[in-house]
Design an enzyme around this catalytic site. Structure first.
Site, PDB file in Angstrom:
ATOM      1  N   LYS A 129     -84.201 -30.932  -8.991  1.00  0.00           N
ATOM      2  CA  LYS A 129     -84.568 -29.698  -9.704  1.00  0.00           C
ATOM      3  C   LYS A 129     -83.460 -29.300 -10.679  1.00  0.00           C
ATOM      4  O   LYS A 129     -82.377 -29.883 -10.666  1.00  0.00           O
ATOM      5  CB  LYS A 129     -84.853 -28.583  -8.702  1.00  0.00           C
ATOM      6  CG  LYS A 129     -83.725 -28.281  -7.749  1.00  0.00           C
ATOM      7  CD  LYS A 129     -84.182 -27.298  -6.673  1.00  0.00           C
ATOM      8  CE  LYS A 129     -83.059 -27.029  -5.697  1.00  0.00           C
ATOM      9  NZ  LYS A 129     -83.249 -25.811  -4.945  1.00  0.00           N
TER      10      LYS A 129
ATOM     11  N   TYR B 271     -59.583 -12.910 -26.703  1.00  0.00           N
ATOM     12  CA  TYR B 271     -60.200 -11.581 -26.641  1.00  0.00           C
ATOM     13  C   TYR B 271     -59.518 -10.694 -25.598  1.00  0.00           C
ATOM     14  O   TYR B 271     -59.273 -11.129 -24.465  1.00  0.00           O
ATOM     15  CB  TYR B 271     -61.666 -11.693 -26.234  1.00  0.00           C
ATOM     16  CG  TYR B 271     -62.607 -12.103 -27.338  1.00  0.00           C
ATOM     17  CD1 TYR B 271     -62.712 -11.361 -28.505  1.00  0.00           C
ATOM     18  CD2 TYR B 271     -63.405 -13.228 -27.185  1.00  0.00           C
ATOM     19  CE1 TYR B 271     -63.598 -11.735 -29.504  1.00  0.00           C
ATOM     20  CE2 TYR B 271     -64.295 -13.611 -28.175  1.00  0.00           C
ATOM     21  CZ  TYR B 271     -64.388 -12.859 -29.335  1.00  0.00           C
ATOM     22  OH  TYR B 271     -65.270 -13.226 -30.320  1.00  0.00           O
TER      23      TYR B 271
END
Ligand SMILES: Cc1ncc(COP(=O)(O)O)c(C=O)c1O
Length: 413
Positions: A69, A300
């Site tokens: 999956k 940042y």
């Protein structure tokens, strides 16, 4: 409508006869971008085959249905499935119908179990593709049975029945098994070809919870048998249970082990399945190197300031690629065979690493985010387990979050 006028579907030879026009779902996945950036994931197909062999040994004769999956745990569904099919996997499990269709479109012919139980209005396509649906309520059972009653499909439609033995996620609860068994006994259109459950605590320090779940699974099996429902295939084990030789039954459903990460019963404890090899290696190249003064901010929010005059390298991989922002000021990448700490905030497309202590680092040097590297300064490897530890998560999340911006390259070493 005659079968010959159906849209062309990929299904195994043993597909049931379908006499209706089938709506064809076409799941779309971004094709690997033409790799302009040097950021890419290398998937080692020999490691994949090796891990399958290790799991097969631990499975001790039980069939191995590999869980593919989430785009094969981030490794690329089609190439992984093809490799495992050729290497002798007995079947595959996915969560979504779309994932199952993707595997059939890729030419996979072995059994594919759709575990999520959600089929929208595409029940006919499930059958036409020769997929094995997992069911756990009367609505799903009816929707499939109606295909037979309406003359669209030949009986019986084979399904796997999921029992909730103690996870409270999906499956018929223990209190509902007898009623559902009676319902199934009255529904000859549906054949219960498999019985499954999922283990909540297979990697717990003790096996108490698993033992309890397995007792309940046996109880559910007996209840079904009393109603004449006997599934030839019972399965429960995920990677952790396989490693502990628990719950192996007729088939096992390994996911993470196939991709080379073993569950552990405690962080840092011995792997429950030793000798696995990490299949994926994520690498990029340094695109900027600069000197900064002591005290200079990096990234940042100035989350990191250079404690001394430092050399800072920029790599073109950020949180939109799967290098989690939780790794800001945490964890490492490998450069020239040694560890360079991630400094400052990880941004969307880029991150910075401190290479002050690594002599000779230059533009275009390789930086490895996940996997091994041998360079002029040494040899080291970063595992999904290690990254998960820095992020406060599990390796399953580390692997599945490598985003579709990162092209996958398949290697036969
Ligand atoms: C129902 C089911 N079976 C098997 C697995 C495989 O688990 P693992 O990756 O721990 O082997 C999963 C994955 O979460 C699952 O949801």
């Amino acid at each position: 409508m005659a079968q010959s006028s159906m849209p062309k579907l990929t299904a195994p030879d043993s597909e049931p006869l379908v006499r209706a026009e089938v709506r064809v779902l076409r799941p779309r996945r971004a094709a690997p971008a033409d790799a302009v950036r040097p950021t890419r994931a290398e998937v080692n197909l020999e490691a994949l085959r090796h891990n399958l062999r290790v799991v097969q040994r631990h499975a001790a004769g039980a069939k191995v249905w590999a869980v593919l999956k989430a785009d094969s745990y981030g490794h690329g569904a089609a190439a992984v499935a093809r490799t495992l099919e050729r290497a002798g996997a007995d079947g595959f499990c996915v969560a979504l119908l779309e994932e199952a269709i993707e595997l059939r479109e890729a030419g996979i012919r072995k059994s594919i179990l759709v575990m999520g139980g959600y089929y929208a209005d595409a029940h006919l396509e499930v059958v036409a593709r020769g997929l094995v649906p997992v069911v756990f309520d009367t609505e799903q059972i009816d929707a499939f049975a109606r295909l037979v009653r309406g003359g669209l499909v030949e009986a019986p439609i084979k399904v796997h029945l999921k029992i909730d033995t103690g996870m409270a996620r999906l499956g018929v609860p223990m209190g509902g098994v007898a009623k559902l068994a009676a319902y199934l006994a009255d529904t000859p259109e549906i054949e219960v070809a498999g019985l499954m459950t999922h283990l909540a605590c297979a990697d717990a320090p003790t096996n108490e919870e698993t033992a309890e779940q397995m007792l309940r699974f046996d109880e559910a099996t007996a209840t079904l048998a009393r109603h004449g429902i006997r599934a030839p295939l019972r399965h429960a084990a995920n990677s952790a249970a396989i490693g502990r030789s628990q719950a192996r039954l007729d088939a096992v459903r390994p996911g993470i082990a196939i991709f080379g990460t073993s569950p552990r019963s405690l962080p840092g404890s011995a792997p429950l399945i030793p000798d696995l090899r990490q299949v994926i290696r994520v690498r990029t190249e340094i695109i900027d190197v600069r000197e900064v003064d002591a005290g200079a901010p990096v990234g940042y929010g100035a989350l990191w300031r250079a404690p001394r005059r430092s050399r800072i390298a920029t790599i073109p991989m950020g949180y939109a690629d799967g290098l989690s922002r939780q790794l800001s000021n945490k964890g490492h990448v490998l450069v020239r065979g040694m560890r360079a700490p991630i400094v400052g905030a990880v941004s969307m497309d880029m991150s910075m690493v401190d290479v002050t202590d690594l002599p000779g680092v230059a533009l275009r040097d390789e930086a490895v985010i996940l996997g091994g590297q041998e360079g002029v300064l040494g040899k080291d490897a970063i595992s999904a387990d290690e990254v998960a530890g820095h992020m406060g998560t599990i390796p399953w999340e580390v692997l599945t979050q490598i985003s579709r911006r990162v092209p996958r390259f398949y290697r036969e070493p």
